[in-house]
Design a protein around this motif. Structure first.
Motif, PDB file in Angstrom:
ATOM      1  N   PRO A  24      24.728   4.511 -34.765  1.00  0.00           N
ATOM      2  CA  PRO A  24      24.525   4.407 -33.317  1.00  0.00           C
ATOM      3  C   PRO A  24      25.822   4.079 -32.560  1.00  0.00           C
ATOM      4  CG  PRO A  24      22.779   3.256 -34.481  1.00  0.00           C
ATOM      5  CD  PRO A  24      23.816   3.609 -35.506  1.00  0.00           C
ATOM      6  N   SER A  25      26.666   3.245 -33.150  1.00  0.00           N
ATOM      7  CA  SER A  25      27.940   2.914 -32.514  1.00  0.00           C
ATOM      8  C   SER A  25      28.831   4.152 -32.406  1.00  0.00           C
ATOM      9  CB  SER A  25      28.650   1.817 -33.311  1.00  0.00           C
ATOM     10  OG  SER A  25      29.931   1.550 -32.783  1.00  0.00           O
ATOM     11  N   ALA A  26      28.870   4.952 -33.482  1.00  0.00           N
ATOM     12  CA  ALA A  26      29.671   6.179 -33.464  1.00  0.00           C
ATOM     13  C   ALA A  26      29.129   7.172 -32.438  1.00  0.00           C
ATOM     14  CB  ALA A  26      29.675   6.809 -34.857  1.00  0.00           C
ATOM     15  N   ASN A  27      27.812   7.291 -32.363  1.00  0.00           N
ATOM     16  CA  ASN A  27      27.221   8.242 -31.414  1.00  0.00           C
ATOM     17  C   ASN A  27      27.418   7.807 -29.965  1.00  0.00           C
ATOM     18  OD1 ASN A  27      26.322  10.286 -33.122  1.00  0.00           O
ATOM     19  ND2 ASN A  27      24.442   9.191 -33.628  1.00  0.00           N
ATOM     20  N   ALA A  28      27.463   6.503 -29.732  1.00  0.00           N
ATOM     21  CA  ALA A  28      27.729   6.011 -28.379  1.00  0.00           C
ATOM     22  C   ALA A  28      29.123   6.443 -27.925  1.00  0.00           C
ATOM     23  CB  ALA A  28      27.603   4.500 -28.336  1.00  0.00           C
ATOM     24  N   LYS A  29      30.072   6.439 -28.864  1.00  0.00           N
ATOM     25  CA  LYS A  29      31.430   6.872 -28.530  1.00  0.00           C
ATOM     26  C   LYS A  29      31.506   8.385 -28.387  1.00  0.00           C
ATOM     27  CE  LYS A  29      33.482   2.898 -30.892  1.00  0.00           C
ATOM     28  NZ  LYS A  29      34.282   2.419 -32.044  1.00  0.00           N
ATOM     29  N   LEU A  30      30.841   9.114 -29.308  1.00  0.00           N
ATOM     30  CA  LEU A  30      30.876  10.576 -29.248  1.00  0.00           C
ATOM     31  C   LEU A  30      30.200  11.107 -27.993  1.00  0.00           C
ATOM     32  CD1 LEU A  30      30.045  11.442 -32.976  1.00  0.00           C
ATOM     33  CD2 LEU A  30      32.188  11.927 -31.790  1.00  0.00           C
ATOM     34  N   SER A  31      29.203  10.379 -27.492  1.00  0.00           N
ATOM     35  CA  SER A  31      28.468  10.849 -26.307  1.00  0.00           C
ATOM     36  C   SER A  31      29.325  10.805 -25.042  1.00  0.00           C
ATOM     37  CB  SER A  31      27.200  10.019 -26.097  1.00  0.00           C
ATOM     38  OG  SER A  31      27.532   8.671 -25.756  1.00  0.00           O
ATOM     39  N   LYS A  32      30.407  10.034 -25.080  1.00  0.00           N
ATOM     40  CA  LYS A  32      31.307   9.975 -23.921  1.00  0.00           C
ATOM     41  C   LYS A  32      32.091  11.268 -23.766  1.00  0.00           C
ATOM     42  CE  LYS A  32      31.744   4.934 -24.105  1.00  0.00           C
ATOM     43  NZ  LYS A  32      32.670   3.791 -24.306  1.00  0.00           N
ATOM     44  N   GLY A  33      32.329  11.953 -24.871  1.00  0.00           N
ATOM     45  CA  GLY A  33      32.874  13.305 -24.824  1.00  0.00           C
ATOM     46  C   GLY A  33      34.378  13.416 -24.665  1.00  0.00           C
ATOM     47  N   PHE A  34      34.857  14.636 -24.963  1.00  0.00           N
ATOM     48  CA  PHE A  34      36.248  15.017 -24.764  1.00  0.00           C
ATOM     49  C   PHE A  34      36.337  15.825 -23.483  1.00  0.00           C
ATOM     50  CE2 PHE A  34      36.276  13.844 -29.080  1.00  0.00           C
ATOM     51  CZ  PHE A  34      37.575  13.809 -29.575  1.00  0.00           C
ATOM     52  N   PRO A  35      37.283  15.549 -22.605  1.00  0.00           N
ATOM     53  CA  PRO A  35      37.434  16.363 -21.402  1.00  0.00           C
ATOM     54  C   PRO A  35      37.870  17.790 -21.765  1.00  0.00           C
ATOM     55  CG  PRO A  35      39.298  14.865 -21.652  1.00  0.00           C
ATOM     56  CD  PRO A  35      38.286  14.470 -22.681  1.00  0.00           C
ATOM     57  N   LEU A  36      37.280  18.774 -21.107  1.00  0.00           N
ATOM     58  CA  LEU A  36      37.634  20.172 -21.354  1.00  0.00           C
ATOM     59  C   LEU A  36      38.797  20.568 -20.461  1.00  0.00           C
ATOM     60  CD1 LEU A  36      34.068  21.738 -21.617  1.00  0.00           C
ATOM     61  CD2 LEU A  36      35.610  21.118 -23.481  1.00  0.00           C
ATOM     62  N   PRO A  37      39.569  21.584 -20.877  1.00  0.00           N
ATOM     63  CA  PRO A  37      40.724  22.008 -20.074  1.00  0.00           C
ATOM     64  C   PRO A  37      40.272  22.666 -18.761  1.00  0.00           C
ATOM     65  CG  PRO A  37      40.394  23.490 -21.945  1.00  0.00           C
ATOM     66  CD  PRO A  37      39.479  22.323 -22.151  1.00  0.00           C
TER      67      PRO A  37
END
Length: 229
Positions: free
Chosen positions: A216-229
């Motif tokens: 759950p901790s990892a998914n909380a971080k992954l859900s914030k996402g990477f900004p797209l170009p």
């Protein structure tokens, strides 16, 4: 800037290629530790986008992009975490739980002592990007420590861990977001201060802790996402 730990470089790596029906933009797509432009040990490989024309825009990420992400977050310690009694969401981790399996642990006190778990990645997580799958293999260690009444800690044992995970990706609100699923875990005893014991007897407890606390901790971080170009 992705977050406090990492940045991404989406600058052009070559001049745009202009064709009659479309334009190709070749972007770097390199993730590095925030403020530290160090090279990833991974080597980029060329790839092509399938020839499709149903949409106005196609965006493709290479395996190299995710490999540099893995290296950047490994370098900054993002894969390391501590699980203690006050942060555990589902149950209190104490010496009594481990003492039922490892008799030597029960000798630390008559009343149960809290237990702290220190997890860290010991190698750069391995990214594997296939046609219908995105897997990450993480090699790490888990040190189990008893928290004594005077607030000092006593190391009980350390486990080696190999975690095989899969990640599903989606694009939402101009960000590339992910969700991690834990597929398989392997444990082995690295060091023990409480004598030898059968690792298999602890696997259910340790797997449950990782499923309920780490994922759950990892998914909380992954859900914030990477900004797209």
């Amino acid at each position: 800037q992705i977050d406090d730990l990492a940045e991404v470089d989406y600058s052009l790596s070559s001049l745009p290629a202009v064709f009659q029906l479309f334009i190709d933009l070749d972007l770097k797509g390199v993730v590095f530790p925030a403020g530290n432009y160090i090279d990833s040990p991974s080597v980029p490989a060329s790839f092509t986008i399938p020839d499709q024309s149903d949409s106005m825009l196609y965006l493709a990420f290479s395996e190299y992009f995710f490999q540099t992400s893995s290296f950047a977050y490994y370098t900054t310690g993002a894969f390391n975490m501590t699980i203690a009694e006050e942060t555990c969401s589902y149950f209190n981790i104490n010496t009594e739980i481990f003492g039922t399996i490892i008799p030597e642990v029960a000798k630390y006190s008559v009343t149960p002592n809290p237990v702290m778990l220190k997890l860290m990645a010991t190698e750069i997580p391995i990214i594997s990007l296939e046609q219908d799958s995105f897997t990450v293999e993480i090699q790490g260690s888990m040190e189990v420590l008893a928290v004594l009444p005077d607030s000092t800690t006593q190391s009980l044992f350390t486990m080696n861990i190999v975690a095989n995970t899969s990640i599903s990706l989606n694009v939402f609100d101009q960000k590339l977001r992910g969700s991690l699923c834990l597929n398989r875990l392997q444990f082995s005893l690295a060091h023990s201060n409480v004598g030898s014991f059968e690792v298999l007897l602890l696997e259910n407890i340790l797997s449950y802790i990782l499923q309920t606390e780490v994922v759950p901790s990892a998914n909380a971080k992954l859900s914030k996402g990477f900004p797209l170009p």
